[in-house]
Write a protein that holds these residues in place. Sequence first.
Motif, PDB file in Angstrom:
ATOM      1  N   LEU A   1      81.705  43.027-132.602  1.00 22.64           N
ATOM      2  CA  LEU A   1      82.454  42.029-132.777  1.00 22.64           C
ATOM      3  C   LEU A   1      83.460  42.136-133.470  1.00 22.64           C
ATOM      4  O   LEU A   1      83.183  42.641-134.920  1.00 22.64           O
ATOM      5  N   THR A   2      84.737  42.237-133.235  1.00 26.71           N
ATOM      6  CA  THR A   2      85.574  41.953-134.153  1.00 26.71           C
ATOM      7  C   THR A   2      86.113  40.885-134.572  1.00 26.71           C
ATOM      8  O   THR A   2      86.609  40.633-135.591  1.00 26.71           O
ATOM      9  N   SER A   3      85.643  39.967-134.946  1.00 32.23           N
ATOM     10  CA  SER A   3      85.168  38.670-135.117  1.00 32.23           C
ATOM     11  C   SER A   3      85.136  39.090-136.767  1.00 32.23           C
ATOM     12  O   SER A   3      84.556  38.244-137.354  1.00 32.23           O
ATOM     13  N   TRP A   4      83.341  39.982-137.177  1.00 33.94           N
ATOM     14  CA  TRP A   4      82.711  40.539-137.676  1.00 33.94           C
ATOM     15  C   TRP A   4      83.385  41.706-138.473  1.00 33.94           C
ATOM     16  O   TRP A   4      84.060  42.235-138.419  1.00 33.94           O
ATOM     17  N   ASP A   5      82.753  41.126-139.927  1.00 34.68           N
ATOM     18  CA  ASP A   5      83.371  42.363-141.094  1.00 34.68           C
ATOM     19  C   ASP A   5      81.746  42.478-141.725  1.00 34.68           C
ATOM     20  O   ASP A   5      80.803  42.550-141.440  1.00 34.68           O
ATOM     21  N   GLN A   6      81.939  43.661-142.738  1.00 36.09           N
ATOM     22  CA  GLN A   6      80.964  43.859-143.488  1.00 36.09           C
ATOM     23  C   GLN A   6      79.988  42.843-144.135  1.00 36.09           C
ATOM     24  O   GLN A   6      78.288  43.367-143.686  1.00 36.09           O
ATOM     25  N   ASN A   7      80.809  42.165-144.637  1.00 31.80           N
ATOM     26  CA  ASN A   7      80.890  40.815-145.122  1.00 31.80           C
ATOM     27  C   ASN A   7      78.950  39.496-143.737  1.00 31.80           C
ATOM     28  O   ASN A   7      79.027  39.377-144.077  1.00 31.80           O
ATOM     29  N   SER A   8      80.226  39.565-142.922  1.00 31.09           N
ATOM     30  CA  SER A   8      79.290  39.265-141.645  1.00 31.09           C
ATOM     31  C   SER A   8      78.317  39.236-140.585  1.00 31.09           C
ATOM     32  O   SER A   8      77.934  38.184-139.739  1.00 31.09           O
ATOM     33  N   LEU A   9      77.487  40.999-140.880  1.00 29.09           N
ATOM     34  CA  LEU A   9      77.257  41.580-140.423  1.00 29.09           C
ATOM     35  C   LEU A   9      75.834  40.520-140.055  1.00 29.09           C
ATOM     36  O   LEU A   9      75.355  40.537-141.066  1.00 29.09           O
ATOM     37  N   PRO A  10      74.980  40.094-138.868  1.00 35.06           N
ATOM     38  CA  PRO A  10      73.687  39.755-138.993  1.00 35.06           C
ATOM     39  C   PRO A  10      72.787  40.367-139.747  1.00 35.06           C
ATOM     40  O   PRO A  10      72.532  42.004-139.831  1.00 35.06           O
ATOM     41  N   PRO A  11      72.124  39.655-140.695  1.00 34.46           N
ATOM     42  CA  PRO A  11      71.287  40.411-141.487  1.00 34.46           C
ATOM     43  C   PRO A  11      70.334  41.068-141.546  1.00 34.46           C
ATOM     44  O   PRO A  11      69.636  42.087-141.745  1.00 34.46           O
TER      45      PRO A  11
ATOM     46  N   PRO B   1      71.716  47.714-142.984  1.00 34.49           N
ATOM     47  CA  PRO B   1      73.060  47.627-143.778  1.00 34.49           C
ATOM     48  C   PRO B   1      72.934  49.262-144.117  1.00 34.49           C
ATOM     49  O   PRO B   1      73.607  49.675-145.248  1.00 34.49           O
ATOM     50  N   GLN B   2      73.751  49.474-142.935  1.00 35.33           N
ATOM     51  CA  GLN B   2      74.882  50.711-142.757  1.00 35.33           C
ATOM     52  C   GLN B   2      76.482  49.994-142.558  1.00 35.33           C
ATOM     53  O   GLN B   2      76.597  48.880-141.915  1.00 35.33           O
ATOM     54  N   PRO B   3      77.766  50.839-142.426  1.00 35.33           N
ATOM     55  CA  PRO B   3      79.097  50.874-142.563  1.00 35.33           C
ATOM     56  C   PRO B   3      78.732  50.102-141.641  1.00 35.33           C
ATOM     57  O   PRO B   3      78.617  51.199-140.157  1.00 35.33           O
ATOM     58  N   ILE B   4      79.903  49.364-140.817  1.00 34.49           N
ATOM     59  CA  ILE B   4      79.951  48.596-139.195  1.00 34.49           C
ATOM     60  C   ILE B   4      81.157  50.320-138.828  1.00 34.49           C
ATOM     61  O   ILE B   4      80.067  50.211-136.906  1.00 34.49           O
TER      62      ILE B   4
END
Length: 235
Positions: free
Chosen positions: A127-137, A141-144
């Motif tokens: 989703l475009t509302s997510w950035d690297q810091n808001s990805l679900p835990p 843990p890899q780049p978008i």
Amino acid sequence: MNKNLRAHPMKNPIILALDVDTRDQALKIADEIGDIVGGIKLGPRLCLRYGLEFVQEMAQRAPIFMDNKHFDIPSTMEAAVRASFDAGASLVTVHALSGAEALKRMAAVEAELSKQRPFKVLAVTILTSWDQNSLPPVMNPQPIAQHVTELASLVQNSGLTGLVCSPHELDLLQNKGLYLVTPGIRFSMNDSGDQKRIMGPKEALEKGASALVVGRPILEAKDIKEAAKQFVMAM
């Protein structure tokens, strides 16, 4: 006017995200600019309130992108996609995260239904509302960008060619034969709203987008007809 023929089944690459609350609002806007934009995107905000008869009514005004992002067991997703097609939708979204079995089922449904009229199933990546810091835990843990390219490969291997991605991932997906629909399109980067990964229309098309989703920059303009024309002219 359409400088990007891959926009088909939309009339041109600009898709209006019709995020309003009432049927009257939606119909008024569709009547005003339905012949300017390439298509109209409807989501749960209107579809759940007014049902499939409303979608049928809107489909008489412009090609419809029904964006309910189905994510369920394959049989339920298939039923939802078929119902969307029957209501008149030309584009429908599912989640790429739904997995290979579901995506292969969607590819088979798309192949069947597109024989009746132009129709595509689009798989949503990140989703475009997510950035690297808001990805679900729970996500790796890899780049978008890596998430998007891996999901795009999954989608292609399933037999689908339609993808929804941020314009920031267009460079990664060029020349793969994909139909790429990109939200987060703005003339002003200061007008991002809740979108985190945004871009201007001309740049996104040059990077390989097939169609662009535009919402608030048109809906909140003083003259929505003129605003829609500006986006179409920017192609």
